[in-house]
Design an enzyme around this catalytic site. Structure first.
Site, PDB file in Angstrom:
ATOM      1  N   TYR A  46     -54.955  21.131   8.509  1.00  0.00           N
ATOM      2  CA  TYR A  46     -53.695  21.598   7.930  1.00  0.00           C
ATOM      3  C   TYR A  46     -52.938  22.384   8.999  1.00  0.00           C
ATOM      4  O   TYR A  46     -53.502  23.254   9.655  1.00  0.00           O
ATOM      5  CB  TYR A  46     -53.965  22.512   6.725  1.00  0.00           C
ATOM      6  N   THR A  68     -37.639   5.705  13.383  1.00  0.00           N
ATOM      7  CA  THR A  68     -39.020   5.530  12.952  1.00  0.00           C
ATOM      8  C   THR A  68     -39.876   5.264  14.173  1.00  0.00           C
ATOM      9  O   THR A  68     -39.384   4.834  15.218  1.00  0.00           O
ATOM     10  CB  THR A  68     -39.162   4.345  11.974  1.00  0.00           C
ATOM     11  N   LYS A 105     -42.029  -0.192  13.541  1.00  0.00           N
ATOM     12  CA  LYS A 105     -41.104  -1.270  13.904  1.00  0.00           C
ATOM     13  C   LYS A 105     -41.335  -1.687  15.363  1.00  0.00           C
ATOM     14  O   LYS A 105     -42.479  -1.798  15.800  1.00  0.00           O
ATOM     15  CB  LYS A 105     -39.662  -0.856  13.627  1.00  0.00           C
ATOM     16  N   ASP A 147     -28.671   6.493  13.093  1.00  0.00           N
ATOM     17  CA  ASP A 147     -29.902   6.068  12.441  1.00  0.00           C
ATOM     18  C   ASP A 147     -30.412   4.865  13.218  1.00  0.00           C
ATOM     19  O   ASP A 147     -30.004   3.730  12.989  1.00  0.00           O
ATOM     20  CB  ASP A 147     -29.631   5.709  10.981  1.00  0.00           C
ATOM     21  N   GLU A 158     -49.197  23.616   8.863  1.00  0.00           N
ATOM     22  CA  GLU A 158     -47.803  23.934   8.532  1.00  0.00           C
ATOM     23  C   GLU A 158     -47.180  24.757   9.658  1.00  0.00           C
ATOM     24  O   GLU A 158     -47.802  25.675  10.204  1.00  0.00           O
ATOM     25  CB  GLU A 158     -47.733  24.745   7.233  1.00  0.00           C
ATOM     26  N   ARG A 174     -46.780   4.563  11.253  1.00  0.00           N
ATOM     27  CA  ARG A 174     -45.677   4.761  10.307  1.00  0.00           C
ATOM     28  C   ARG A 174     -45.302   6.236  10.274  1.00  0.00           C
ATOM     29  O   ARG A 174     -46.129   7.096   9.992  1.00  0.00           O
ATOM     30  CB  ARG A 174     -46.068   4.281   8.913  1.00  0.00           C
TER      31      ARG A 174
END
Length: 433
Positions: free
Chosen positions: A67, A239, A242, A213, A69, A248
């Site tokens: 974890y 992203t 692709k 984008d 954060e 991903r």
């Protein structure tokens, strides 16, 4: 019906499945069934690719347990010294790869990256100019079903009906009329390079932020076969899968002056803890994309797309914009007496997997899809070249005509180019790039 795996060898990427077979044979069967599906057909979805064994290793690593954060050096949990290092490596590699002053590698997806960009620059009710969805815009570009269409006032620009190309005069006129807070350039089915300089000029003239984008072309940018939006846009969203061929996930690039706003918009405004196994896998992918081999791959992706486009034209498909500059092709199938969904179904039955897409359809009801969208990134990763693209194009035409012999031909071709070959043959396969 349950899929029960009874005999499971090692996966093609090297992971031993014995533990999963013992703990959950049903899911183990699903996993291997998906491996078989990906290997047994032609994967032409423009947003998909095959990642390397190195990326898969990072994704399946114990970093998934951590974890974290916050950001390196300022976490809300202890024990983050090594994941801090992984994230710093990913950030530095992304900055170097795209020539950006700043990178945030934590977004979980492209949509998450766009959400964070809007959160950093906009307030609810602000006006945004973006490509209209029927012309190829993404859900995050103003769909009423998406947060973007509910929180912001979107105005849509489109393409010229005769050429299929972006009408920059229309973009300018709409920007002058509506004075948007931000202009978004980017699409999910536009096969040509955007004119980032033209968008920048319009944004400057109207006092708008420019958000690029670049989810689809960012891998081509890394490979040197597409223009880089970083010098022109205030924020670039992308992203990491692709064409970029990573895990991903999402990525945001920006200038140093917006770095703090972008960071706060990602965490804590839109996301919680970063997925550190995915961040590490992004770092691996950025390193792979910086190699000469990846540049060769990117050039082959575009060459394959152009070859495939030419063959599809000969098979009777009407290509949007008349062709492609990128990895993707958008084609109108109504000339064959089909709609997009029917065409996709016929192709799927033959083992050819691709998407439908929106194309301008005057006089048609809302939601009518007359196009199919396909891309060459995954087949190129498998080692296919122009000769195979000629074959693929003919197979697509035959499948649309419901030729019953296509399925076996597709399986034969796919079998020659496995995504994860057992050997170290450098000719083919995601395991070797």
């Amino acid at each position: 019906m349950s899929l029960i795996a009874t005999s499971l060898p090692k996966t093609p990427w090297g992971t031993d499945l014995d533990a999963l077979r013992r703990a959950d044979p049903e899911l183990a069967g699903v996993l291997l069934g998906e491996v078989e599906r990906q290997s047994g057909g032609l994967q032409l979805i423009a947003a998909e690719n095959f990642i390397s064994r190195a990326v898969l290793t990072a994704l399946g690593s114990p970093l998934a347990n951590k974890y974290a954060e916050g950001y390196p050096g300022a976490r809300h949990h202890g024990g983050c010294e090594l994941v801090d290092l992984a994230e710093r490596i990913a950030v530095d590699r992304a900055k170097a790869l795209f020539g950006a002053e700043y990178a945030n590698v934590q977004p979980h997806s492209g949509s998450s990256a766009v959400l964070a960009a809007y959160a950093a620059l906009l307030r609810p009710g602000d006006t945004v100019l973006a490509m209209a969805l029927p012309h190829g815009g993404h859900l995050t570009h103003g769909s009423p079903a998406n947060f973007s269409g509910r929180w912001f006032d979107f105005v849509g620009y489109g393409v010229d009906r005769s050429t299929g190309l972006i009408d920059y005069e229309q973009v300018r006129a709409l920007a002058l009329a509506h004075r948007p807070k931000a202009i978004v350039c980017g699409s999910i089915s536009y096969p040509r390079h955007p004119d980032y300089a033209a968008f920048r000029e319009i944004a400057d003239e109207t006092g708008a932020y420019l958000i690029a984008d670049a989810a689809h072309p960012i891998g081509l940018v890394a490979g040197g076969v597409a223009p880089n939006p970083v010098p022109y846009a205030d924020v670039v969203c992308a992203t990491t899968h692709k064409v970029l061929r990573g895990p991903r996930g999402g990525l945001i690039l920006c200038g140093a002056g917006l770095a703090e706003r972008i960071d706060r918009a990602v965490f804590p405004f839109t996301q919680g803890g970063a997925q550190m196994h995915t961040v590490a896998a992004k770092a691996v992918a950025f390193a792979e994309a910086a190699t000469p081999g990846f540049a060769t791959y990117a050039h082959q992706v575009v060459s394959n797309a152009r070859t495939l486009a030419e063959v599809l034209t000969g098979e009777g498909l009407d290509l949007a914009t008349g062709g492609t500059d990128t990895h993707l092709i958008s084609a109108d199938v109504t000339g064959l007496g089909l709609d997009g969904r029917t065409a996709r179904g016929r192709l799927a039955a033959a083992g050819i997997v691709l998407d439908t897409c929106a194309l301008p359809s005057p006089g048609r009801p809302a939601g009518y899809l007359k196009g199919i969208r396909l891309g060459t990134a995954a087949l190129t990763t498998q080692g296919m070249g122009e000769a195979e693209m000629e074959q693929v194009g003919r197979l697509i035409g035959a499948a649309l005509r419901e030729d019953g012999a296509v399925r076996s031909q597709v399986a034969t071709l796919a079998g020659i180019f496995p995504p994860y070959p057992a050997s170290d043959d450098p000719r083919t396969g995601a395991g070797n790039h």
